[in-house]
Structure formats: C-alpha cells, structure tokens
Design a protein around this motif. Structure first.
Motif, short mmCIF file in Angstrom:
data_model
loop_
_atom_site.label_atom_id
_atom_site.label_comp_id
_atom_site.label_asym_id
_atom_site.label_seq_id
_atom_site.Cartn_x
_atom_site.Cartn_y
_atom_site.Cartn_z
N LYS A 154 63.55 45.38 -22.46
CA LYS A 154 64.93 45.46 -22.94
C LYS A 154 65.11 44.83 -24.33
CE LYS A 154 66.90 45.34 -18.32
NZ LYS A 154 67.75 44.60 -17.39
N GLY A 155 64.12 44.06 -24.78
CA GLY A 155 64.26 43.38 -26.06
C GLY A 155 63.41 42.15 -26.16
N THR A 156 64.04 40.97 -26.00
CA THR A 156 63.34 39.70 -26.18
C THR A 156 63.80 38.68 -25.15
OG1 THR A 156 63.28 40.12 -28.56
CG2 THR A 156 62.82 37.87 -27.86
N TYR A 157 62.84 37.97 -24.59
CA TYR A 157 63.14 36.86 -23.70
C TYR A 157 62.99 35.59 -24.53
CZ TYR A 157 63.20 34.19 -19.35
OH TYR A 157 63.52 33.33 -18.33
N LEU A 158 64.07 34.84 -24.64
CA LEU A 158 64.09 33.62 -25.45
C LEU A 158 64.22 32.40 -24.55
CD1 LEU A 158 64.40 32.05 -28.16
CD2 LEU A 158 66.86 32.52 -28.01
N THR A 159 63.32 31.45 -24.73
CA THR A 159 63.41 30.17 -24.03
C THR A 159 63.64 29.09 -25.07
OG1 THR A 159 61.94 30.93 -22.27
CG2 THR A 159 62.24 28.55 -22.50
N LEU B 109 67.62 38.91 -24.40
CA LEU B 109 68.42 39.44 -25.49
C LEU B 109 68.11 40.92 -25.68
CD1 LEU B 109 67.73 36.46 -27.90
CD2 LEU B 109 69.71 36.74 -26.39
N ALA B 110 69.13 41.72 -25.80
CA ALA B 110 68.95 43.14 -26.04
C ALA B 110 68.79 43.38 -27.54
CB ALA B 110 70.13 43.94 -25.47
N ALA B 111 67.71 42.84 -28.07
CA ALA B 111 67.41 42.94 -29.50
C ALA B 111 65.90 42.84 -29.66
CB ALA B 111 68.09 41.82 -30.28
N VAL C 136 72.52 38.49 -32.32
CA VAL C 136 71.44 39.49 -32.42
C VAL C 136 71.79 40.81 -31.76
CG1 VAL C 136 69.63 37.74 -32.65
CG2 VAL C 136 70.14 38.69 -30.38
N GLU C 137 72.76 40.81 -30.85
CA GLU C 137 73.13 42.05 -30.18
C GLU C 137 74.28 42.78 -30.89
OE1 GLU C 137 73.81 41.21 -26.03
OE2 GLU C 137 71.68 40.80 -25.67
#
Length: 140
Positions: A97-102, A11-13, A138-139
């Motif tokens: 870049k932001g956040t990696y969400l799993t 996510l770019a956030a 979120v973006e």
C-alpha cells in the motif's frame, strides 16, 4: 516506566516520498511544524524554532546520527539545555500500500529522574500527533 517510545503507521505513499518528508528539512518542517535553519547532515547540528501551536519559539536543536537512504533516519535531541539527549529513529519499509513507518525514541533513562516520566509521557503523546501529521502530509 519504559525507557522508549515506539509508534508505527502505514502510509499510503511511496517510500521515496516518505523519505523526502523525513529528511528534507523544509518538508520536515511543514509536517512537524518547525522552521529549521538548514538541512540535516550526518554528524552536524541542526537548529531552528518550533512553530507548533502552543510551543512557538521553542528552540530546536538536533544532531543527525544516521541517514541510510529509504531505510533509516536518526537524530539526537536534548530535552532541555542542561539535560542529556534521546535518540529518535524513523525506520521505513515498503509495503503493497505504500510505506510502513516506525518512529522510536529511546534513552529516557539518561534524563534526570525528576523529569524522566514527564518527558516520556509528553513525547508519547507528541509522537502520536506527529505520526498523524506526516500521514496527512505524505498522503495529500
């Protein structure tokens, strides 16, 4: 058939924005499309109504199990009023870049055998949609 689902998305956030989207019940409701009656609190039940098109009015019930700020949010939810629950986890990691969400859901093996595969398949598709919903939220 596997007893869990896992979806990952970058996510770019910033991680705090993603955390808020997951754990603030009003923000969660916007992207997940559910009207929750109150906040997520560890050890407590959260109730509400689904607002997702085609599923409007379906009851939401979950029990918050973990809230490790900026890292892990987890709850359990039943698949029907008379069945065991599965565990849903949202794991976050900061990236350049932001956040990696799993997103993972486990425990399908505890569901009645005649409903297990259908529940898993339905949620497999649902988490794909919800991963895109939180991305858009979120973006924005």
């Amino acid at each position: 058939m596997a007893n869990s689902i896992e979806k990952s998305i970058e996510l770019a956030a910033p991680i705090d924005r993603v955390w808020d989207a997951l754990t603030d019940h009003e923000a969660f409701g916007q992207w997940f499309r559910v009207k929750l009656d109150g906040p997520f609190v560890v050890g407590q039940v959260t109730t509400g109504q689904i607002t997702y098109p085609g599923h409007e009015g379906v009851k939401w019930t979950s029990v918050t199990e973990e809230m490790d700020a900026l890292h892990l949010f987890a709850f359990r939810w039943p698949h029907s009023e008379d069945s065991p629950s599965t565990r849903v986890e949202f794991r976050l990691k900061p990236t350049a870049k932001g956040t990696y969400l799993t997103i993972s859901e486990s425990g399908f093996e505890t569901l009645p055998e005649d409903r297990r595969d259908e529940a898993r398949d339905r949620n497999e598709e649902g988490w794909e949609i919800q991963a895109q919903n939180i991305k858009a939220f979120v973006e924005a």
